[in-house]
Design a protein around this motif. Structure first.
Motif, PDB file in Angstrom:
ATOM      1  N   GLU A   6       0.625  -0.945  -0.214  1.00  9.36           N
ATOM      2  CA  GLU A   6       0.335  -0.286  -0.025  1.00  9.36           C
ATOM      3  C   GLU A   6       1.236   1.429  -0.178  1.00  9.36           C
ATOM      4  OE1 GLU A   6      -3.258   1.902  -0.550  1.00  9.36           O
ATOM      5  OE2 GLU A   6      -3.729   0.031  -0.198  1.00  9.36           O
ATOM      6  N   ILE A   7       1.950   0.796   0.661  1.00 10.60           N
ATOM      7  CA  ILE A   7       2.708   2.589   0.586  1.00 10.60           C
ATOM      8  C   ILE A   7       3.343   2.602  -0.718  1.00 10.60           C
ATOM      9  CG2 ILE A   7       5.257   1.156   1.457  1.00 10.60           C
ATOM     10  CD1 ILE A   7       4.051   4.468   2.891  1.00 10.60           C
ATOM     11  N   PHE A   8       3.578   1.713  -1.454  1.00  9.15           N
ATOM     12  CA  PHE A   8       4.390   2.274  -3.002  1.00  9.15           C
ATOM     13  C   PHE A   8       2.679   2.647  -4.043  1.00  9.15           C
ATOM     14  CE2 PHE A   8       7.204  -1.022  -1.330  1.00  9.15           C
ATOM     15  CZ  PHE A   8       8.554  -0.167  -2.038  1.00  9.15           C
ATOM     16  N   ARG A   9       1.980   1.784  -3.201  1.00  8.47           N
ATOM     17  CA  ARG A   9       0.677   3.152  -4.058  1.00  8.47           C
ATOM     18  C   ARG A   9       0.192   3.688  -3.592  1.00  8.47           C
ATOM     19  NH1 ARG A   9      -4.298  -1.528  -3.681  1.00  8.47           N
ATOM     20  NH2 ARG A   9      -5.346   0.848  -4.753  1.00  8.47           N
ATOM     21  N   MET A  10       0.316   4.015  -2.196  1.00 15.24           N
ATOM     22  CA  MET A  10      -0.120   5.851  -2.118  1.00 15.24           C
ATOM     23  C   MET A  10       1.389   6.588  -2.721  1.00 15.24           C
ATOM     24  SD  MET A  10      -1.494   8.040   0.045  1.00 15.24           S
ATOM     25  CE  MET A  10      -2.849   6.745   1.161  1.00 15.24           C
ATOM     26  N   ALA A  11       2.512   6.048  -2.090  1.00 14.57           N
ATOM     27  CA  ALA A  11       3.822   7.562  -3.058  1.00 14.57           C
ATOM     28  C   ALA A  11       3.393   7.779  -4.714  1.00 14.57           C
ATOM     29  CB  ALA A  11       4.850   6.647  -2.442  1.00 14.57           C
ATOM     30  N   HIS A  12       2.691   6.904  -5.331  1.00 15.10           N
ATOM     31  CA  HIS A  12       2.322   7.022  -6.524  1.00 15.10           C
ATOM     32  C   HIS A  12       0.967   8.001  -6.685  1.00 15.10           C
ATOM     33  CE1 HIS A  12       0.420   5.745 -10.088  1.00 15.10           C
ATOM     34  NE2 HIS A  12       1.663   5.512 -10.815  1.00 15.10           N
ATOM     35  N   ALA A  13       0.197   7.635  -5.789  1.00 15.39           N
ATOM     36  CA  ALA A  13      -1.235   8.629  -5.897  1.00 15.39           C
ATOM     37  C   ALA A  13      -1.207   9.865  -5.480  1.00 15.39           C
ATOM     38  CB  ALA A  13      -1.914   8.072  -5.401  1.00 15.39           C
ATOM     39  N   LEU A  14       0.374  10.099  -4.830  1.00 10.81           N
ATOM     40  CA  LEU A  14       0.653  11.478  -4.496  1.00 10.81           C
ATOM     41  C   LEU A  14       1.474  11.943  -5.657  1.00 10.81           C
ATOM     42  CD1 LEU A  14       0.414  13.649  -2.441  1.00 10.81           C
ATOM     43  CD2 LEU A  14       3.002  12.543  -0.978  1.00 10.81           C
ATOM     44  N   ALA A  15       2.468  11.418  -6.422  1.00  5.50           N
ATOM     45  CA  ALA A  15       2.953  11.400  -6.781  1.00  5.50           C
ATOM     46  C   ALA A  15       2.467  11.836  -8.536  1.00  5.50           C
ATOM     47  CB  ALA A  15       4.619  11.468  -7.716  1.00  5.50           C
ATOM     48  N   THR A  16       1.477  11.191  -8.357  1.00  6.65           N
ATOM     49  CA  THR A  16       0.420  11.174  -9.836  1.00  6.65           C
ATOM     50  C   THR A  16      -0.472  12.718  -9.425  1.00  6.65           C
ATOM     51  OG1 THR A  16      -0.316   9.108  -9.885  1.00  6.65           O
ATOM     52  CG2 THR A  16      -1.319  10.327 -11.164  1.00  6.65           C
ATOM     53  N   HIS A  17      -0.800  12.545  -8.120  1.00  9.54           N
ATOM     54  CA  HIS A  17      -1.876  14.051  -8.287  1.00  9.54           C
ATOM     55  C   HIS A  17      -0.342  15.166  -7.938  1.00  9.54           C
ATOM     56  CE1 HIS A  17      -3.720  17.427  -5.437  1.00  9.54           C
ATOM     57  NE2 HIS A  17      -4.669  16.248  -5.473  1.00  9.54           N
ATOM     58  N   ALA A  18       0.367  15.649  -7.980  1.00  9.94           N
ATOM     59  CA  ALA A  18       1.172  16.289  -7.792  1.00  9.94           C
ATOM     60  C   ALA A  18       1.833  17.217  -9.329  1.00  9.94           C
ATOM     61  CB  ALA A  18       2.754  16.116  -7.020  1.00  9.94           C
ATOM     62  N   GLY A  19       1.828  15.984 -10.604  1.00 11.36           N
ATOM     63  CA  GLY A  19       1.683  15.915 -11.435  1.00 11.36           C
ATOM     64  C   GLY A  19       0.261  16.597 -11.983  1.00 11.36           C
TER      65      GLY A  19
END
Length: 129
Positions: A6-19
């Motif tokens: 889940e932590i990697f999915r959360m990091a990916h989601a946060l980076a996607t949101h930032a982009g």
């Protein structure tokens, strides 16, 4: 065992949101002189996660976008309300957009830090450095 951390999915989601937010901020800045253009922004990441309906279930926003790759959540791009408008009807403030751009960089840096830290913990757990 390690396919769905889940932590990697959360990091990916946060980076996607930032982009996505960077894209909206750039559009706002590009249209700073366009008559009747209304500044837009993305729903804050915290609100998306706390709403509970993100669930990280992929949702395609439009066909063909990024080769039809789905975003992990609905971005909630909306017009910014309660801001002053110029005489030409434009509501973009370059100063505000520059501050948002700095905030977006911090979001992206935070996502990378979470990813790198989690990767380090995983490597340590596996006995690798």
């Amino acid at each position: 065992m390690f396919e769905k951390l889940e932590i990697f999915r959360m990091a990916h989601a946060l980076a996607t949101h930032a982009g996505a937010r960077q894209s909206v901020v750039a559009q706002n800045m590009a249209n700073a002189d366009t008559p009747d253009y209304r500044a837009r922004d993305v729903t804050p990441f915290k609100e998306i996660i706390e709403s509970g309906d993100s669930g990280f279930v992929p949702r395609v926003t439009r066909p063909g976008h990024l080769h039809a790759a789905a975003l992990p959540f609905d971005l909630g791009i909306a017009e910014v309300r309660d801001v002053e408008t110029d005489p030409n009807g434009n509501s973009v403030s370059l100063e505000t957009e520059m501050m948002k751009a700095v905030d977006v960089k911090r979001e992206h840096d935070r996502a990378l830090a979470v990813y790198k830290s989690s990767l380090g913990v995983l490597r340590s757990a596996l006995g690798r450095r």
